[in-house]
Motif scaffolding. Sequence first.
Motif, mmCIF file in Angstrom:
data_model
loop_
_atom_site.group_PDB
_atom_site.id
_atom_site.type_symbol
_atom_site.label_atom_id
_atom_site.label_comp_id
_atom_site.label_asym_id
_atom_site.label_seq_id
_atom_site.Cartn_x
_atom_site.Cartn_y
_atom_site.Cartn_z
ATOM 1 N N ASP A 1 0.818 -1.208 0.000
ATOM 2 C CA ASP A 1 0.000 0.000 0.000
ATOM 3 C C ASP A 1 0.860 1.269 0.000
ATOM 4 O O ASP A 1 0.426 2.320 -0.483
ATOM 5 N N ALA A 2 2.062 1.177 0.560
ATOM 6 C CA ALA A 2 2.927 2.353 0.683
ATOM 7 C C ALA A 2 3.747 2.632 -0.571
ATOM 8 O O ALA A 2 4.456 3.643 -0.625
ATOM 9 N N ILE A 3 3.690 1.773 -1.589
ATOM 10 C CA ILE A 3 4.450 1.985 -2.820
ATOM 11 C C ILE A 3 4.035 3.306 -3.460
ATOM 12 O O ILE A 3 2.847 3.618 -3.554
ATOM 13 N N GLN A 4 5.012 4.070 -3.913
ATOM 14 C CA GLN A 4 4.756 5.393 -4.469
ATOM 15 C C GLN A 4 3.957 5.327 -5.756
ATOM 16 O O GLN A 4 4.252 4.518 -6.648
ATOM 17 N N ARG A 5 2.921 6.179 -5.860
ATOM 18 C CA ARG A 5 2.049 6.193 -7.028
ATOM 19 C C ARG A 5 2.648 7.020 -8.164
ATOM 20 O O ARG A 5 3.426 7.935 -7.942
ATOM 21 N N GLY A 6 2.219 6.670 -9.383
ATOM 22 C CA GLY A 6 2.616 7.437 -10.559
ATOM 23 C C GLY A 6 2.858 6.540 -11.758
ATOM 24 O O GLY A 6 3.000 5.329 -11.623
ATOM 25 N N GLU A 7 2.879 7.153 -12.950
ATOM 26 C CA GLU A 7 3.122 6.427 -14.207
ATOM 27 C C GLU A 7 4.127 7.187 -15.081
ATOM 28 O O GLU A 7 3.745 7.739 -16.106
ATOM 29 N N PRO A 8 5.409 7.205 -14.742
ATOM 30 C CA PRO A 8 6.037 6.573 -13.567
ATOM 31 C C PRO A 8 5.981 7.493 -12.353
ATOM 32 O O PRO A 8 5.735 8.696 -12.491
ATOM 33 N N PRO A 9 6.230 6.962 -11.167
ATOM 34 C CA PRO A 9 6.282 7.807 -9.972
ATOM 35 C C PRO A 9 7.468 8.766 -10.024
ATOM 36 O O PRO A 9 8.511 8.455 -10.615
ATOM 37 N N ALA A 10 7.306 9.923 -9.415
ATOM 38 C CA ALA A 10 8.406 10.888 -9.359
ATOM 39 C C ALA A 10 9.568 10.343 -8.535
ATOM 40 O O ALA A 10 10.737 10.573 -8.855
#
Length: 222
Positions: free
Chosen positions: A188-197
């Motif tokens: 759940d703590a994995i950084q979000r984004g496509e890709p994440p910053a």
Amino acid sequence: MRRVRSSGASVPVVALLALLALLAGCGGDGEDTTVAAGDCESVEDPGPVKREAQPPKADAPTAQGAVFETNCGSFTIAFDDRSPKTAASFQNLVEKGFYDGVIFHRVIDGFMAQTGDPTGTGTGGSQLPDIAEEFNRMPHVRGTVSMARAASEDSANSQFFIVFYPRLNLDNNYTNFGRVISNMAAVDAIQRGEPPANPTRVLQASIAADNKPVPAMPAPQV
């Protein structure tokens, strides 16, 4: 209809009342095993919860699996025996250290976290041959681990994703080969984004039975 048949023996009323009173006093409070998600630096595996032994469920993953250490914490994946070729290929890559240092390059909140591409672009893979699909009746629920693929159903290779919430529309379209069975809070703590910053990185992936030591966390860049 199944019934429990009586043996035909009579039971004294006093003994029956005493038995009912004894059973009424045996209740107890349930144990709260909820683990809340934390931020990336503080998510730790709380360890197994002590419970009475339970028989294995027909739809449960096997005990064999892998441990992923990330800069957001560690989590354990158990393989499912309905996808033996996929699990064997995945285990081979883990044993070779293929996933060490790889980032989670595509992470969509409320959907899934994808990794397994050493280039970090979503277009890379391993030198192993692609895996033929092994679609099965295991649903894509929270914690499901499934193979990413291109247009061909038989194009899965090294990239995989972990589902945050149930996505049953993925069933019979992607090979579900395992499930996170320990510390989903780290996922759940994995950084979000496509890709994440600032992408979350796999520090070490290993076979659970090998009990490899946890690698040192890299020093923060200044």
